[in-house]
Design an enzyme around this catalytic site. Structure first.
Site, PDB file in Angstrom:
ATOM      1  N   GLN A 104      -1.940  19.366 -22.401  1.00  0.00           N
ATOM      2  CA  GLN A 104      -2.777  20.577 -22.463  1.00  0.00           C
ATOM      3  C   GLN A 104      -3.843  20.583 -21.372  1.00  0.00           C
ATOM      4  O   GLN A 104      -4.648  21.514 -21.307  1.00  0.00           O
ATOM      5  CB  GLN A 104      -3.460  20.682 -23.844  1.00  0.00           C
ATOM      6  CG  GLN A 104      -2.508  20.786 -25.009  1.00  0.00           C
ATOM      7  CD  GLN A 104      -1.727  22.104 -25.042  1.00  0.00           C
ATOM      8  OE1 GLN A 104      -2.085  23.074 -24.371  1.00  0.00           O
ATOM      9  NE2 GLN A 104      -0.643  22.135 -25.800  1.00  0.00           N
ATOM     10  N   CYS A 108       2.175  20.401 -34.906  1.00  0.00           N
ATOM     11  CA  CYS A 108       2.671  19.037 -34.633  1.00  0.00           C
ATOM     12  C   CYS A 108       1.530  18.026 -34.635  1.00  0.00           C
ATOM     13  O   CYS A 108       1.535  17.051 -33.870  1.00  0.00           O
ATOM     14  CB  CYS A 108       3.444  18.964 -33.313  1.00  0.00           C
ATOM     15  SG  CYS A 108       4.860  20.045 -33.251  1.00  0.00           S
ATOM     16  N   ASP A 116      -2.190  11.541 -22.540  1.00  0.00           N
ATOM     17  CA  ASP A 116      -1.317  12.692 -22.800  1.00  0.00           C
ATOM     18  C   ASP A 116      -2.021  13.928 -22.235  1.00  0.00           C
ATOM     19  O   ASP A 116      -2.961  14.445 -22.831  1.00  0.00           O
ATOM     20  CB  ASP A 116      -1.083  12.814 -24.318  1.00  0.00           C
ATOM     21  CG  ASP A 116      -0.389  14.121 -24.697  1.00  0.00           C
ATOM     22  OD1 ASP A 116      -0.180  14.968 -23.815  1.00  0.00           O
ATOM     23  OD2 ASP A 116      -0.072  14.284 -25.890  1.00  0.00           O
ATOM     24  N   HIS A 150      -0.928  14.553 -30.997  1.00  0.00           N
ATOM     25  CA  HIS A 150       0.307  15.302 -31.253  1.00  0.00           C
ATOM     26  C   HIS A 150       1.349  14.296 -31.751  1.00  0.00           C
ATOM     27  O   HIS A 150       1.305  13.114 -31.389  1.00  0.00           O
ATOM     28  CB  HIS A 150       0.744  15.926 -29.921  1.00  0.00           C
ATOM     29  CG  HIS A 150       1.892  16.862 -30.006  1.00  0.00           C
ATOM     30  ND1 HIS A 150       3.198  16.439 -30.049  1.00  0.00           N
ATOM     31  CD2 HIS A 150       1.942  18.218 -30.034  1.00  0.00           C
ATOM     32  CE1 HIS A 150       3.995  17.492 -30.097  1.00  0.00           C
ATOM     33  NE2 HIS A 150       3.267  18.585 -30.095  1.00  0.00           N
ATOM     34  N   LYS A 182       3.977  24.024 -19.814  1.00  0.00           N
ATOM     35  CA  LYS A 182       2.651  24.432 -20.286  1.00  0.00           C
ATOM     36  C   LYS A 182       1.755  24.808 -19.107  1.00  0.00           C
ATOM     37  O   LYS A 182       0.602  25.174 -19.284  1.00  0.00           O
ATOM     38  CB  LYS A 182       2.014  23.299 -21.085  1.00  0.00           C
ATOM     39  CG  LYS A 182       2.781  23.015 -22.376  1.00  0.00           C
ATOM     40  CD  LYS A 182       1.988  22.149 -23.302  1.00  0.00           C
ATOM     41  CE  LYS A 182       2.826  21.534 -24.388  1.00  0.00           C
ATOM     42  NZ  LYS A 182       3.224  22.498 -25.421  1.00  0.00           N
TER      43      LYS A 182
HETATM   44  N1  C6P Z   1       2.399  21.103 -27.966  1.00  0.00           N
HETATM   45  C1  C6P Z   1       1.886  23.201 -29.102  1.00  0.00           C
HETATM   46  O1  C6P Z   1       2.180  24.308 -29.522  1.00  0.00           O
HETATM   47  P1  C6P Z   1       6.540  18.739 -24.950  1.00  0.00           P
HETATM   48  O2  C6P Z   1       7.126  19.416 -26.148  1.00  0.00           O
HETATM   49  O3  C6P Z   1       7.165  17.392 -24.709  1.00  0.00           O
HETATM   50  O4  C6P Z   1       6.490  19.610 -23.733  1.00  0.00           O
HETATM   51  O5  C6P Z   1       4.989  18.503 -25.308  1.00  0.00           O
HETATM   52  C2  C6P Z   1       4.623  17.775 -26.446  1.00  0.00           C
HETATM   53  C3  C6P Z   1       3.135  17.757 -26.570  1.00  0.00           C
HETATM   54  C4  C6P Z   1       2.457  16.570 -26.408  1.00  0.00           C
HETATM   55  N2  C6P Z   1       1.122  16.515 -26.429  1.00  0.00           N
HETATM   56  C5  C6P Z   1       0.380  17.604 -26.638  1.00  0.00           C
HETATM   57  C6  C6P Z   1      -1.111  17.498 -26.619  1.00  0.00           C
HETATM   58  C7  C6P Z   1       0.997  18.842 -26.830  1.00  0.00           C
HETATM   59  O6  C6P Z   1       0.246  19.923 -27.025  1.00  0.00           O
HETATM   60  C8  C6P Z   1       2.412  18.917 -26.839  1.00  0.00           C
HETATM   61  C9  C6P Z   1       3.105  20.221 -27.134  1.00  0.00           C
HETATM   62  C10 C6P Z   1       2.899  22.424 -28.280  1.00  0.00           C
HETATM   63  O7  C6P Z   1       0.779  22.704 -29.303  1.00  0.00           O
HETATM   64  C11 C6P Z   1       4.240  22.418 -28.936  1.00  0.00           C
HETATM   65  S1  C6P Z   1       4.231  21.536 -30.442  1.00  0.00           S
END
Ligand code: C6P
Length: 412
Positions: free
Chosen positions: A209, A370, A206, A129, A232
């Site tokens: 998910q 992203c 990370d 991401h 999430k």
């Molecule tokens: N992915 C998606 O629709 P934040 O925004 O900080 O809570 O998470 C960022 C992030 C980082 N790593 C992974 C693997 C992610 O999936 C995400 C967030 C969302 O896939 C929003 S772009």
């Protein structure tokens, strides 16, 4: 996979805990299939945030009055719950952040900023991401270090041999995603961590998910850092977690300066607070942290094994049905996969699908998710993506695929 009665979850009673799912849009019941972007929130989380502001609202760690003590106790209780939830050694290893992005930036700046020297290398994978790419680009540029990319195969799996070849005495940090938000791939992070440690590199995972779907055990993984977001995993937005091993957190410099992260301040010198407070400058998202505790309770009340089993069945049903559509092009067919399907349909733009499905009250995500470098790897501009959670039903999957088939017929 056949589930025994004991393993089956009562989805209809789970759904009753999510008021947002009760609505209709354009006269049709909402089908929410954008859970990788953010999950919906159960009443327990919504009510807890309401209760906190109604009864306990106060700043934490500062006041001596009853409200401050109650708010502080509730905030610190979440820290204990998170530590238990991911099997950390102790709650001091849990830092509250704004989310995964904030947690990764913290490690990139604090760890990267202090250990990276010119010519050192940071490894990330091709499926990261943007949150796990850009912070490393920034810090590598500052330190004159090199960012290297672990390639993936056509199924969307990390090429382990290539990863091993990239590892060298110059590798100082490895930061990889546990479960890809775009491909659904579940990466072999335990192996990656163990190989990295043989070379003395530090590893950040990370887990944005992963925490809503898999049991996370940071001790068994032996990762140095683990980042995730509350929103999430059925919790509030604006709150996240960074797990770090005590010895590392103690040795690292703070990421941000401000109130609460200090022991003593004068105009000439400042000494820092102990962990975790050293990394929690300023008034945090108190309501969010307290709400996160209810989200963890919600997940634990069902059980991650049950959640995973249900989502596996949903994934299988959706994948099987989608595969029957002429021109269906899945992106991400890893052998180990979580409940995410990214796809294109030949001759149809994913944005059109997103807009037309929305008109039928079906929420999916379209675009690059992203993960632009990953789109480049697969030579596509974007995809449509459906991602499932514990409250999704087989009927919703059937309705989604049926509607999609109908739209595709009309668009072609
Ligand atoms: N992915 C998606 O629709 P934040 O925004 O900080 O809570 O998470 C960022 C992030 C980082 N790593 C992974 C693997 C992610 O999936 C995400 C967030 C969302 O896939 C929003 S772009």
């Amino acid at each position: 996979m056949k589930l025994s009665i004991k393993d089956q979850v009562d989805v209809s009673s789970i759904r009753k805990q999510f008021p947002v799912l009760e609505q209709s849009i354009n006269g049709k019941p909402l089908i929410y299939l954008d859970n990788a972007a953010t999950t919906q929130k159960p009443l327990a989380v919504i009510n807890e945030i309401n209760r906190y502001y109604t009864e306990d609202n106060s700043n934490i760690h500062r006041g001596m009055h009853a409200l401050a003590e109650r708010a502080t106790a509730a905030y610190e209780n979440t820290r204990k719950s998170v530590a238990r939830f991911i099997n950390a050694n102790e709650s001091e290893e849990i830092i509250f952040t704004k989310g995964t992005t904030d947690s990764i930036n913290l490690v990139a700046h604090s760890l990267g900023g202090s250990i990276l020297k010119p010519g050192d290398e940071v490894l990330i994978s091709c499926m990261e991401h943007h949150s796990n790419i850009v912070p490393w680009q920034i810090i590598c540029k500052q330190a004159k270090a090199v960012l290297k990319i672990i390639p993936i195969n056509k199924r969307g799996e990390i090429l382990i041999e290539e990863f091993l070849n990239l590892l060298s005495e110059r590798t100082k940090i490895i930061s990889v995603v546990h479960i890809s938000n775009t491909l659904g791939t579940v990466n072999p992070v335990k192996r990656i961590i163990s190989e990295a440690h043989k070379r003395g590199a530090k590893v950040l995972i990370d887990g944005a998910q992963a925490t809503p779907h898999h049991k996370i055990d940071v001790k068994s993984l032996n990762c140095d850092f683990y980042a995730f977001s509350g929103h999430k995993m059925y919790g509030p937005t604006g709150v996240g977690v960074l797990y770090g091993k005590r010895t590392l957190l103690e040795a690292l410099p703070p990421y941000q300066g401000g109130g609460e992260m200090i022991k003593d301040v004068s105009f000439t010198q400042t000494s820092y607070n102990e962990i975790p407070y050293k990394f929690e400058a300023g008034t945090p998202n108190i309501a969010g942290v307290i709400g996160l505790n209810r989200a963890i309770e919600f997940i634990e009340s069902i059980g991650l094994n049950q959640i995973r089993n249900h989502e596996k069945e949903i994934l299988l049903r959706a994948t099987t049905q989608l595969s029957e559509i002429t021109g269906f092009q899945p992106m991400g067919t890893a052998l180990e996969k979580a409940s995410v399907i990214s796809f294109n349909i030949e001759g149809v733009h994913p944005f059109d699908l997103g807009i037309l499905l929305d008109a039928k009250s079906i929420a999916i995500r379209t675009g690059h998710h992203c993960t632009q470098p990953l789109m480049e790897r697969f030579n596509v501009e974007g995809t449509a993506r459906v991602s499932f959670a514990i409250y999704n039903t087989f009927e919703e999957v059937d309705q989604f695929v049926w509607t999609l088939c109908d739209l595709v017929k009309k668009l072609r």
